[in-house]
Design a protein around this motif. Structure first.
Motif, short mmCIF file in Angstrom:
data_model
loop_
_atom_site.label_atom_id
_atom_site.label_comp_id
_atom_site.label_asym_id
_atom_site.label_seq_id
_atom_site.Cartn_x
_atom_site.Cartn_y
_atom_site.Cartn_z
N PHE A 190 0.84 -1.20 0.00
CA PHE A 190 0.00 0.00 0.00
C PHE A 190 0.88 1.25 0.00
CE2 PHE A 190 -2.15 3.45 2.20
CZ PHE A 190 -3.36 3.53 1.53
N GLU A 191 1.87 1.28 0.87
CA GLU A 191 2.75 2.45 0.97
C GLU A 191 3.51 2.69 -0.33
OE1 GLU A 191 6.28 4.24 3.89
OE2 GLU A 191 5.28 2.34 4.36
N GLN A 192 4.01 1.62 -0.92
CA GLN A 192 4.74 1.76 -2.19
C GLN A 192 3.82 2.22 -3.31
OE1 GLN A 192 7.93 -1.30 -3.03
NE2 GLN A 192 7.03 -2.27 -1.22
N THR A 193 2.57 1.77 -3.28
CA THR A 193 1.61 2.21 -4.30
C THR A 193 1.34 3.71 -4.17
OG1 THR A 193 0.54 0.04 -4.39
CG2 THR A 193 -0.73 1.94 -5.18
N VAL A 194 1.17 4.19 -2.95
CA VAL A 194 0.94 5.62 -2.73
C VAL A 194 2.12 6.43 -3.27
CG1 VAL A 194 0.71 7.44 -1.00
CG2 VAL A 194 -0.58 5.30 -0.75
N ASN A 195 3.34 6.01 -2.95
CA ASN A 195 4.52 6.73 -3.43
C ASN A 195 4.66 6.64 -4.94
OD1 ASN A 195 5.76 7.85 -1.04
ND2 ASN A 195 6.21 5.75 -0.40
N LEU A 196 4.32 5.48 -5.49
CA LEU A 196 4.37 5.29 -6.93
C LEU A 196 3.44 6.27 -7.64
CD1 LEU A 196 5.19 3.53 -9.44
CD2 LEU A 196 3.15 2.16 -8.94
N VAL A 197 2.21 6.36 -7.17
CA VAL A 197 1.24 7.26 -7.79
C VAL A 197 1.62 8.72 -7.57
CG1 VAL A 197 -1.17 8.02 -7.75
CG2 VAL A 197 -0.63 5.58 -7.61
N ALA A 198 2.11 9.03 -6.38
CA ALA A 198 2.46 10.42 -6.07
C ALA A 198 3.56 10.94 -6.98
CB ALA A 198 2.90 10.53 -4.61
N HIS A 199 4.47 10.06 -7.39
CA HIS A 199 5.60 10.48 -8.22
C HIS A 199 5.42 10.09 -9.69
CE1 HIS A 199 7.32 10.34 -4.09
NE2 HIS A 199 7.88 11.46 -4.49
N CYS A 200 4.24 9.62 -10.02
CA CYS A 200 3.95 9.23 -11.40
C CYS A 200 3.93 10.46 -12.31
CB CYS A 200 2.60 8.51 -11.44
SG CYS A 200 1.99 8.14 -13.08
N ARG A 201 4.61 10.37 -13.44
CA ARG A 201 4.64 11.48 -14.40
C ARG A 201 3.44 11.44 -15.35
NH1 ARG A 201 10.42 11.28 -17.13
NH2 ARG A 201 9.85 9.06 -17.18
N GLY A 202 2.72 10.32 -15.34
CA GLY A 202 1.54 10.20 -16.18
C GLY A 202 0.27 10.26 -15.36
N ARG A 203 -0.69 9.39 -15.70
CA ARG A 203 -1.96 9.33 -15.00
C ARG A 203 -2.12 7.98 -14.33
NH1 ARG A 203 -4.13 10.44 -20.02
NH2 ARG A 203 -3.12 8.44 -20.48
N VAL A 204 -3.13 7.86 -13.49
CA VAL A 204 -3.53 6.56 -12.96
C VAL A 204 -4.68 6.08 -13.82
CG1 VAL A 204 -4.30 5.26 -10.96
CG2 VAL A 204 -2.91 7.30 -10.64
N VAL A 205 -4.48 4.98 -14.53
CA VAL A 205 -5.54 4.39 -15.34
C VAL A 205 -6.14 3.25 -14.53
CG1 VAL A 205 -6.12 3.22 -17.48
CG2 VAL A 205 -4.37 5.01 -17.48
N ILE A 206 -7.42 3.35 -14.22
CA ILE A 206 -8.07 2.35 -13.36
C ILE A 206 -9.06 1.55 -14.18
CG2 ILE A 206 -9.32 1.97 -11.21
CD1 ILE A 206 -8.38 4.63 -10.21
N THR A 207 -8.98 0.24 -14.06
CA THR A 207 -9.81 -0.64 -14.87
C THR A 207 -10.46 -1.71 -14.02
OG1 THR A 207 -9.82 -2.01 -16.88
CG2 THR A 207 -7.91 -2.22 -15.43
N GLY A 208 -11.50 -2.30 -14.54
CA GLY A 208 -12.22 -3.36 -13.85
C GLY A 208 -13.37 -3.84 -14.69
N ILE A 209 -14.08 -4.85 -14.21
CA ILE A 209 -15.23 -5.43 -14.91
C ILE A 209 -16.37 -5.56 -13.92
CG2 ILE A 209 -14.64 -7.84 -14.47
CD1 ILE A 209 -15.77 -6.57 -17.89
N GLY A 210 -17.61 -5.44 -14.40
CA GLY A 210 -18.77 -5.61 -13.53
C GLY A 210 -18.84 -4.54 -12.45
N LYS A 211 -19.18 -4.96 -11.22
CA LYS A 211 -19.31 -4.00 -10.11
C LYS A 211 -17.98 -3.32 -9.81
CE LYS A 211 -23.57 -5.43 -9.41
NZ LYS A 211 -23.57 -6.55 -10.40
#
Length: 324
Positions: free
Chosen positions: A35-56
């Protein structure tokens, strides 16, 4: 589908709330290194967060995208089924991809994951089964495992989608704090509606809509009445020769004076004004004016620019703008 006739609706509702509350409480143990690494990854991301899923999970993904965008983290939604029919083109090399799935084994997910990895993007899984294909394939995993769905058949996504929603909120809130995202920043992304107005509308924006009622200390009673009547705010400021504020006269002050059967001959503004009136700066948020009015149980404030009287803000101004 056979309808039951002995359902205790209140008990079912309470049980649902309790089961989902337990699911949320269980998430605390999953706020871990990934979780912590994901937060840091997104915070320093030079692009966007692309979120995907199916159904609900796709519905939850759209909500998380909306939350991130409104709090300063650029995000896009990509439906997992549409991804393999052209929508993969929305992903750039600098983007982080977050894939949401309860089981991590949906056919669409199994087709999509290898394509994402071939593109070289960092893949984060938000998943409810740690031994699933998605969890094993991702670089980082946000664990949203729940012991039981609130659905009586333990089938319909209920507790699991609530867990996904909360984990997304946890991610967003951490990013807000990490980036130092302020209320002023929030206002830039929410200029419309009541929320936006509370965050950006200033006292001066409202007071300038009115004429400025004011009289001098030595103004006659007649001049005071005419000023209050003509400016139609039920009040006037009283100023000295240099424009400095000395006091306030309301229509209530006039009524109380007349009820005392005072001899109005020779009465001046200074004789009937109230000193030390409640004021607010023109640069203050309008919502702060509302708080002062509530605190002192009044319907208007005198507006100041520095030490100069600038006008009136009235309770009706706040009602009209939807601040109340």
């Amino acid at each position: 589908m056979k309808q039951k006739t002995t359902v205790n609706i209140r008990e079912t509702g309470k049980r649902t709330v309790k089961l989902e509350a337990l699911a949320i409480e269980g998430l605390e143990q999953f706020i871990n290194d990934d979780f912590e690494q994901t937060v840091n990854l997104v915070a320093h991301c030079r692009g966007r967060v692309v979120i995907t899923g199916i159904g609900k999970s796709a519905v939850i993904a759209q909500k998380i995208v909306a939350t991130l965008n409104s709090t300063g983290t650029p995000a896009l939604f990509m439906h997992a089924a549409d991804a393999i029919h052209g929508d993969l083109g929305m992903i750039t090399p600098d983007d982080v991809v977050l894939c949401i799935s309860k089981s991590g084994e949906s056919p669409e997910i199994k087709v999509l994951v290898p394509l994402l990895k071939n593109m070289g993007n960092t893949l984060v899984a938000m998943v409810g089964k740690m031994d699933s294909y998605l969890a094993q394939s991702a670089h980082f995993v946000l664990n949203t495992t729940v012991s039981q769905e609130a659905c009586p058949n333990n089938l319909a996504p209920t507790s699991s989608t609530t867990a996904q929603l909360v984990m997304g909120d946890a991610l967003a809130v951490c990013l807000i704090e990490l980036k130092g995202f302020t209320a002023e920043d929030f206002a830039k992304f929410h200029p419309g509606g009541t929320l936006g107005k509370k965050l950006y509308l200033k006292v001066g924006d409202l007071s300038r809509m009115h004429q400025v009622p004011k009289v001098l200390l030595n103004s006659t009673l007649r001049e005071v009445i005419v000023e209050i009547s003509s400016k139609m705010l039920g009040v006037t400021g009283v100023v000295n020769e240099k424009g400095g504020l000395e006091g306030i006269i309301t229509d209530g002050d006039l009524r109380r004076m007349l009820e005392k059967n005072m001899d109005a001959t020779g009465v001046k503004a200074a004789d009937i004004m109230s000193r030390n009136p409640k004021t607010i700066g023109a640069g203050e948020l309008a919502v702060n004016a509302l708080e002062l009015m509530r605190e002192y149980d009044i319907t208007q404030l005198l507006v100041m620019k520095g030490d100069q009287y600038h006008g009136i803000i009235h309770l009706h101004d706040l009602i009209r703008e939807g601040i109340i």
